[in-house]
Design an enzyme around this catalytic site. Structure first.
Site, PDB file in Angstrom:
ATOM      1  CG  HIS A   7      -0.283   0.084   2.551  1.00 50.65           C
ATOM      2  ND1 HIS A   7       0.025  -1.048   3.283  1.00 50.65           N
ATOM      3  CD2 HIS A   7       0.140   1.126   3.310  1.00 50.65           C
ATOM      4  CE1 HIS A   7       0.600  -0.698   4.423  1.00 50.65           C
ATOM      5  NE2 HIS A   7       0.686   0.626   4.467  1.00 50.65           N
ATOM      6  CG  HIS A  79       4.089   4.339   5.488  1.00 53.54           C
ATOM      7  ND1 HIS A  79       3.221   4.836   6.434  1.00 53.54           N
ATOM      8  CD2 HIS A  79       3.655   3.079   5.220  1.00 53.54           C
ATOM      9  CE1 HIS A  79       2.312   3.914   6.725  1.00 53.54           C
ATOM     10  NE2 HIS A  79       2.542   2.846   5.991  1.00 53.54           N
ATOM     11  CD  GLU A 128       3.747  -0.907   7.383  1.00 53.30           C
ATOM     12  OE1 GLU A 128       3.095  -0.171   6.614  1.00 53.30           O
ATOM     13  OE2 GLU A 128       3.248  -1.510   8.351  1.00 53.30           O
TER      14      GLU A 128
END
Lengths: 132, 132
Positions: A7, A79, A128
């Protein structure tokens, strides 16, 4: 090592308005808001055919996105999340190469192990990693 | 209206170093640099299974990413690109709804029609639409 883009996370101070931008203006499929108090955010998932956009609004007084929104009150890209097969092996490889890993592996918002990497070592981008 | 996430664009002042981060640290498949003088960037494509990351370095003195790198010298996420079926229809719908469309539809870096949307109307995020 990295696989799919899981994502892109976009921080916002106004989740309802931001969800409406994606739903009504951009015509995307948008979820109801999910409160994730243990992660300090409320999230709306924008489902695209090949990946997700996650709209994040701070929840509680220790939200990990609060500082970002202080600097950028109108929100923005916070992010990216890449999938890995083995998060401990990924973390160890990156740390051994001298890259800054931020804290320990934790259980992330999708119930899977995640770890964050320092933007200064990853092209100015908070990354991440999530064990898929 | 929007379909796939075509790419996430990350601006960098040092394309070689940034490509090495994705190739050597993150273990991704990374292209050779492509100079696109008509777009004011040199690009390296990071090929993920479901989408692309595009690493952009300014090329020439009128680069569209020069101002971004002045503010953020260590680079960072510059824009996201969503695919649409009909870019003129998308542009007209957004403009009619009062969203700010940046300039005219042009031929983008992939040889397809693109248009950019103002971050202030799209959750602080510069959005590119590309006719797929």
């Amino acid at each position: 090592m990295i696989g799919r883009l899981n994502h892109v996370a976009i921080a916002t101070a106004d989740l309802e308005k931001s969800a409406a931008v994606y739903r009504d203006l951009l015509g995307a499929k948008v979820s109801a808001p999910h409160a994730l108090p243990e992660h300090g955010v409320t999230v709306v998932f924008v489902e695209l055919p090949n990946t997700k956009i996650e709209l994040l609004q701070p929840l509680g007084d220790k939200s990990p996105i609060a500082a970002y929104l202080e600097k950028s009150p109108s929100g923005g890209m916070h992010h990216v999340c890449y999938e890995v097969d083995d998060i401990a092996a990924a973390r160890d490889k990156l740390a051994a190469a001298g890259a800054r890993v931020l804290g320990d592996i934790k259980i992330g918002a999708h119930g899977k192990p995640v770890v964050f990497l320092h933007p200064k070592d990853f092209v100015g981008t908070l990354v991440e990693l999530e064990q898929a």
